[in-house]
Design an enzyme around this catalytic site. Structure first.
Site: not given
Ligand code: ADP
Ligand code: MG
Ligand code: ZN
Length: 504
Positions: A107-109, A325, A401
């Site tokens: 996906g970096t081109g 949270e 987590d």
């Protein structure tokens, strides 16, 4: 339907019809074989793959469509110039590299920039994916490679682009047994790359996100000897990519800084997706333009899934989620070396997250110290700690987590040399770094068991620290949690105001 069958009909159904069906099937099948073997019909020769490989003669993509990636563009500009004017290079006697390998995370081109080279140079673009060469019959892939180079030579100057080249270019000794078809295809590719005249103006580009798996022979001088690195975009890069994609949608003035900061670590493809999601949201809301809020919401949709509006959550549970949270957020806020809290929400998401705390780095760090990482573990344990301190109970809400904290602690011990005990000894190697990176242990079984103890020790320390921080600031916990339960989403600023008021 008549009860008694006529003998003629019986005869037809039993003997003639099956015969016809068989004849039909046989004809179709032989046609298929004919097509695969090429029109010469010579069953012994796999001379041609038969498949015509079409070149895209008019590529519209240019470097303008590729945002950021300046180093890659610079490296490719020379190739563009060469394709414009091969004779200029031939006169001096210089020959350009025959091939360049585009390397980087998905996906970096990479695919995009390869097209852009063709668009800039205004030459035909032969694009094939590595997997297209791997055929059912041994020898067909090699024939396809031969065809490809033959056609490219006729169309020179032009570009051949082999996407996901690792499908054929994997190291030949790797794995069990080997794959004849793939190896023959690779050998043919190597031969063709040696055989053609580099001065004629055929440039071969290839892309992969698994460079370490490629056969060494592919990378030696004279073949793919240029390596062009595509990286995940930094802050400026992300702004530029968002801007490129915003050109295609109607939008108000957008606060680029907020969006770019909130998307640290995203690839170009993810950013393109975020812009599109924002446009979809604008349509859903009946607006004619995309706003900053649309983009912010779609960042969260892409990261955490869409909001689950009508999920009913018990009041008691909601309270636990809120404290959980706030626990993360408070621990983050009380530590230095920790990214500021950007947003806290307890609106459930389709990904299963019941809420989350978003932290956004103020400035993009390339190096992280032991303190940074340890504090991240402390922050990750903050949610569970809040449940323990306030409700004296533990829930399943901390599973994610736990996973992240363990991964991080493990990496600190085995890869970053951050446990006192193992000094600078590397205990793990990472495979396929661009694809998430599975790590495999490189140590004895005893050490492996001891690593577990070190990891546990580190997590315990972090958990203890988080519990202390929360116990010491229960007034903030209660006020912030109450506020969060009422609002469901609060900003980092609102949260910090509560923290500061309580500390007066
Ligand atoms: P890769 O081949 O490296 O996996 P792609 O070239 O297929 O990635 O990129 C997928 C999409 O992501 C592109 O079509 C484009 O919309 C977007 N994209 C990726 N990088 C960039 C960039 N640097 N500038 C603009 N858009 C980009
Ligand atoms: Mg690609
Ligand atoms: Zn949590």
């Amino acid at each position: 339907m008549p009860k008694e069958n006529s003998p003629i009909l019986n005869f037809l159904l039993l003997w003639i019809l099956p015969g016809l069906i068989f004849y039909f099937i046989w004809r179709q099948a032989s046609k298929g074989i004919q097509a695969r073997l090429g029109t010469d019909g010579n069953f012994m020769s796999f001379g041609s793959s038969g498949a015509k490989i079409y070149a895209d003669a008019d590529v519209k993509t240019t470097f303008v469509d590729v945002a950021g990636q300046d180093e890659a563009k610079e490296a490719l500009t020379e190739i563009v110039d060469f394709l414009h004017n091969p004779s200029k290079y031939a006169e001096i006697g210089a020959s350009l590299p025959k091939g360049a390998l585009l390397v980087g995370p998905p996906g970096t081109g990479k695919t995009l920039i390869a097209r852009a080279v063709a668009g800039e140079a205004k030459v035909p673009f032969f694009a094939l994916s590595g997997s297209e060469f791997v055929q059912m019959f041994v020898g067909m892939g090699a024939a396809k490679v031969r065809d490809l180079f033959k056609q490219a030579n006729e169309k020179a100057p032009c570009i051949i682009f082999i996407d996901e080249i690792d499908a054929i270019g994997k190291r030949r000794d790797a794995g069990m047994g080997g794959n004849d078809e793939r190896e023959q295809t690779l050998n043919q590719l190597l031969t063709e790359m040696d055989g053609f005249d580099g001065r004629k103006g055929v440039v071969i580009l290839a892309a992969t996100n698994r460079p370490e798996s490629l056969d060494k022979a592919l990378l030696r001088p004279g073949r793919f000897d240029r390596r062009i690195q595509m990286e995940l975009p930094d802050l400026e890069g992300r702004k530029a990519i968002i801007e490129v994609h915003l050109k295609h949608v109607k939008h108000e003035a957008i606060d680029m800084d907020i969006i770019a900061r909130a998307t640290a670590g995203s690839s170009g493809a993810e950013l393109a997706n975020i812009v599109n999601e924002a446009a979809l949201r604008a349509v859903r809301m009946g607006r004619a333009q995309v706003t900053t809020a649309d983009l912010e919401e779609s960042v969260e949709t892409v990261i955490a899934g869409a909001q689950k509006k009508n999920k009913i959550i018990l009041v008691e549970e909601k309270k636990v989620v809120a404290y959980h949270e706030i626990g993360h957020a408070l621990v983050a806020a009380l530590q230095t070396h920790s990214a500021p809290v950007h947003k806290i929400t307890i609106i459930p998401r389709t990904s299963g997250a019941l809420g989350y705390t978003m932290q956004v780095e103020g400035n993009e760090q390339v190096l992280q110290s032991r303190e940074d990482l340890f504090n991240r573990i402390v922050t990750l344990t903050g949610g569970r700690s809040a449940e323990e301190v306030v409700f004296n109970t533990v829930t399943t809400g901390a599973s994610n987590d736990i996973e992240q904290a363990t991964k991080l602690a493990r990496a600190m011990v085995t890869r970053f040399g951050m446990s006192g005990k193992y000094d600078m000894m590397g205990l793990e190697t990472v495979n396929d770094a661009y694809l998430g990176g599975d790590a495999s242990l490189a140590c004895s079984a005893e050490t492996a068991a001891d690593i577990d103890r070190e990891v546990l020790q580190m997590i315990k320390e972090a958990h203890e620290k988080a519990k202390q921080l929360i116990t010491g600031h229960l007034d903030v916990m209660h006020r912030a949690a109450e506020f969060l339960i009422e609002r469901e989403t609060i900003t980092g600023e609102e949260f910090m105001k509560i923290v500061e008021e309580c500390q007066k």
